[in-house]
Design a protein around this motif. Structure first.
Motif, PDB file in Angstrom:
ATOM      1  N   PRO A 129       5.621  18.474  56.727  1.00 42.28           N
ATOM      2  CA  PRO A 129       6.679  19.134  57.603  1.00 42.28           C
ATOM      3  C   PRO A 129       6.458  20.609  57.717  1.00 42.28           C
ATOM      4  O   PRO A 129       6.190  21.178  56.755  1.00 42.28           O
ATOM      5  CB  PRO A 129       7.787  18.514  57.157  1.00 42.28           C
ATOM      6  N   PRO A 130       7.035  21.226  58.772  1.00 48.05           N
ATOM      7  CA  PRO A 130       7.122  22.956  58.945  1.00 48.05           C
ATOM      8  C   PRO A 130       7.928  23.293  57.758  1.00 48.05           C
ATOM      9  O   PRO A 130       8.868  22.804  57.423  1.00 48.05           O
ATOM     10  CB  PRO A 130       7.668  22.981  60.213  1.00 48.05           C
ATOM     11  N   GLY A 131       7.435  24.540  57.328  1.00 53.03           N
ATOM     12  CA  GLY A 131       8.104  25.176  56.217  1.00 53.03           C
ATOM     13  C   GLY A 131       7.742  24.740  54.781  1.00 53.03           C
ATOM     14  O   GLY A 131       8.215  25.449  53.835  1.00 53.03           O
ATOM     15  N   LEU A 132       7.132  23.583  54.584  1.00 58.31           N
ATOM     16  CA  LEU A 132       6.943  23.336  53.352  1.00 58.31           C
ATOM     17  C   LEU A 132       5.649  23.863  52.612  1.00 58.31           C
ATOM     18  O   LEU A 132       5.525  24.412  51.434  1.00 58.31           O
ATOM     19  CB  LEU A 132       6.684  21.618  53.165  1.00 58.31           C
ATOM     20  N   LEU A 133       4.567  24.157  53.435  1.00 57.63           N
ATOM     21  CA  LEU A 133       3.251  24.615  53.281  1.00 57.63           C
ATOM     22  C   LEU A 133       3.567  26.130  53.170  1.00 57.63           C
ATOM     23  O   LEU A 133       3.667  26.846  54.417  1.00 57.63           O
ATOM     24  CB  LEU A 133       2.037  24.113  54.162  1.00 57.63           C
ATOM     25  N   GLU A 134       3.405  26.979  51.872  1.00 61.57           N
ATOM     26  CA  GLU A 134       3.562  28.210  51.921  1.00 61.57           C
ATOM     27  C   GLU A 134       2.231  28.817  51.361  1.00 61.57           C
ATOM     28  O   GLU A 134       2.331  29.512  50.192  1.00 61.57           O
ATOM     29  CB  GLU A 134       4.696  28.851  51.290  1.00 61.57           C
ATOM     30  N   GLY A 135       1.029  28.716  52.031  1.00 60.10           N
ATOM     31  CA  GLY A 135      -0.215  28.935  51.497  1.00 60.10           C
ATOM     32  C   GLY A 135      -0.814  28.255  50.826  1.00 60.10           C
ATOM     33  O   GLY A 135      -2.044  27.653  50.986  1.00 60.10           O
ATOM     34  N   SER A 136      -0.003  27.538  49.891  1.00 59.81           N
ATOM     35  CA  SER A 136      -0.531  26.514  48.986  1.00 59.81           C
ATOM     36  C   SER A 136       0.713  25.364  48.732  1.00 59.81           C
ATOM     37  O   SER A 136       1.955  25.699  49.346  1.00 59.81           O
ATOM     38  CB  SER A 136      -1.072  26.945  47.596  1.00 59.81           C
ATOM     39  N   LEU A 137       0.521  24.592  47.704  1.00 61.01           N
ATOM     40  CA  LEU A 137       1.559  23.679  47.539  1.00 61.01           C
ATOM     41  C   LEU A 137       1.251  22.984  46.131  1.00 61.01           C
ATOM     42  O   LEU A 137       0.288  22.573  45.786  1.00 61.01           O
ATOM     43  CB  LEU A 137       1.337  22.425  48.658  1.00 61.01           C
ATOM     44  N   ARG A 138       2.380  22.423  45.896  1.00 57.79           N
ATOM     45  CA  ARG A 138       2.232  21.844  44.405  1.00 57.79           C
ATOM     46  C   ARG A 138       2.765  20.501  44.477  1.00 57.79           C
ATOM     47  O   ARG A 138       3.548  20.186  45.014  1.00 57.79           O
ATOM     48  CB  ARG A 138       3.252  22.530  43.368  1.00 57.79           C
ATOM     49  N   LEU A 139       2.060  19.435  43.706  1.00 54.82           N
ATOM     50  CA  LEU A 139       2.378  18.210  43.895  1.00 54.82           C
ATOM     51  C   LEU A 139       2.423  17.620  42.314  1.00 54.82           C
ATOM     52  O   LEU A 139       1.575  17.973  41.686  1.00 54.82           O
ATOM     53  CB  LEU A 139       0.957  17.443  44.305  1.00 54.82           C
TER      54      LEU A 139
ATOM     55  N   SER B 163      -8.738  26.590  55.394  1.00 59.37           N
ATOM     56  CA  SER B 163      -8.645  28.091  56.009  1.00 59.37           C
ATOM     57  C   SER B 163      -8.109  27.773  57.454  1.00 59.37           C
ATOM     58  O   SER B 163      -8.879  26.868  58.218  1.00 59.37           O
ATOM     59  CB  SER B 163      -9.774  29.135  55.929  1.00 59.37           C
ATOM     60  N   GLY B 164      -7.047  28.254  57.945  1.00 57.48           N
ATOM     61  CA  GLY B 164      -6.559  28.209  59.335  1.00 57.48           C
ATOM     62  C   GLY B 164      -6.254  26.955  59.716  1.00 57.48           C
ATOM     63  O   GLY B 164      -6.254  26.614  60.862  1.00 57.48           O
ATOM     64  N   VAL B 165      -5.788  26.178  58.733  1.00 61.00           N
ATOM     65  CA  VAL B 165      -5.307  24.832  59.027  1.00 61.00           C
ATOM     66  C   VAL B 165      -4.101  24.733  59.845  1.00 61.00           C
ATOM     67  O   VAL B 165      -3.288  25.478  60.097  1.00 61.00           O
ATOM     68  CB  VAL B 165      -4.618  23.968  57.736  1.00 61.00           C
ATOM     69  N   ALA B 166      -4.438  23.649  61.138  1.00 61.98           N
ATOM     70  CA  ALA B 166      -3.393  23.790  62.056  1.00 61.98           C
ATOM     71  C   ALA B 166      -2.299  22.382  62.090  1.00 61.98           C
ATOM     72  O   ALA B 166      -1.218  22.431  62.322  1.00 61.98           O
ATOM     73  CB  ALA B 166      -4.110  23.568  63.357  1.00 61.98           C
TER      74      ALA B 166
END
Length: 396
Positions: free
Chosen positions: A149-159, A54-57
């Protein structure tokens, strides 16, 4: 290596119906997961959901990963391979992190429609593959840290972990472990780190190298190292071979004499600076004394040296029926390097003086000081350093 990415594979499957995909969803870091060829499918895939704190910078992807195969590395062959791909939940952004097969690994390869990544942003640390990939003819494993990188993380991510089977019956496999997203800017925590390396350098600004003999106790949060000695090893490099003599102390400096190996020069002369130069066939050249002697000409001649490194003439003096020409070598790229071990790694020393005439290099006098830092997958700080007999102990 032929790059096969999730972007191109999905397109082939949709058009041709050639590939079967097995998909597994998993919570973050449940333990090692394995993929193996031989199931009858050309594509075996893991689809993992990643949830950041939560709140990752400063989000960073961390994971352990490995690939093993019994295939050879024959050129022109379509080998079994594995790839790691990140994708935003909407599918609008995709980043291929790496692809690997029996010929090696390629990081951040460009793919049509995918994000362009800088390969230097992927940081690897080698692991032993024997625990999860036993018995393969070729196997490698590592820990990976990647700043998202900016824009890749949209709340969550799939690997996605995709293993491609060329259906030749030769076994290959891959594993993934300890995956997740961490906050690189977060405060120190009580969570045990996955690894800790102790690095040392003779100067606070570098170059740091891992102390391979350090003993790390993660539970006690302690690193033990045999007490450093004052010995340092030196070497010199230039455009030709360089041999160092034993250093001597002069005031507050160390002075190193050096000699050059493999020097090849000839003396040439001309009637003036614009006339063609010809070789002085009667000249004798002493490479150690840096002196050339040639028969004295009836008229004034212009002299120069030609060879495999620059040479500067320092004096031209007539002696009887001869001309004595003294010179000095001016090698390009002459540097002095040092290390605490004879096998390296070596770092460049800052020279306080170079004398081409006497062929000496000068550096400030050094003591026994060493600078240490801890490197880990989590932020750490050294809380105490103590001397205990023949060892140095670091608490963290």
């Amino acid at each position: 290596m032929r790059i096969r990415s999730r972007i191109t594979i999905v397109w082939v499957a949709a058009l041709c119906g050639l590939l079967a995909m097995g998909t597994a969803w998993a919570d973050p870091d449940p333990g090692p997961l394995f993929l193996r060829t031989g199931s009858g499918s050309s594509l075996i895939s893991l689809d993992l959901s990643l949830l950041p704190p939560s709140g990752v910078a400063q989000p960073e992807l961390v994971l352990d990963f490995g690939f093993g195969t019994d295939e050879g590395s024959d050129p022109g062959t379509f080998h079994d391979s594995v790839s790691l791909t990140l994708q935003s939940p909407s599918g609008s952004r995709t980043a291929l992190l790496l692809t690997a097969d029996s010929t090696g690994m390629e990081t951040a390869p460009p793919t049509q429609g995918g994000m362009t990544l800088d390969p230097t942003t992927l940081h690897f640390r080698t692991l032993s593959p024997s625990e999860f990939l036993p018995g393969y003819g070729l196997a490698s494993a590592f820990s990976l840290v990647f700043a998202l990188p900016p824009g890749l993380l949209e709340g969550s991510l799939r690997l996605f972990v995709d293993l491609f089977d060329n259906q030749n019956g030769v076994r290959s496999g891959a594993f993934i472990n300890h995956w997740g997203i961490i906050d690189a800017s977060g405060p120190l925590t009580n969570t045990p780190p996955r690894f800790v390396d102790l690095e040392a350098a003779p100067d606070v600004d570098g170059g740091y190298a891992v102390e391979s003999h350090a003993r790390v106790d993660l539970e006690q949060r302690q690193v033990t190292l045999d007490r450093a000695q004052e010995a340092r090893f030196f070497r010199a490099r230039a455009e030709v071979g360089v041999q160092l003599a034993a250093p001597r102390l002069s005031g507050g400096d160390w002075v190193f004499g050096y000699s050059l190996l493999g020097v090849q020069i000839v003396l040439r002369s001309a009637a003036d600076n614009i006339s063609p130069f010809v070789t002085e066939t009667g000249a004798t050249i002493d490479l150690v004394k840096r002196e050339a002697r040639t028969p004295r000409a009836a008229r004034t001649r212009v002299y120069q040296f030609e060879g495999n490194l620059p040479v500067a003439i320092t004096s031209i003096v007539p002696q009887g029926d001869q001309i004595v020409i003294r010179f000095e070598y001016r090698p390009r790229g002459l540097v002095l390097e040092s290390s605490t071990q004879a096998t390296g790694p070596y770092g460049r020393e800052t020279l306080s003086g170079v004398d081409f005439g006497s062929q000496t290099l000068v550096i400030p006098r050094f003591g026994a000081a060493r600078f240490y830092r801890l490197v880990s997958d989590q932020p750490l700080r050294v809380t105490r350093t103590t001397l205990d007999g023949s060892v140095i102990r670091f608490d963290f």
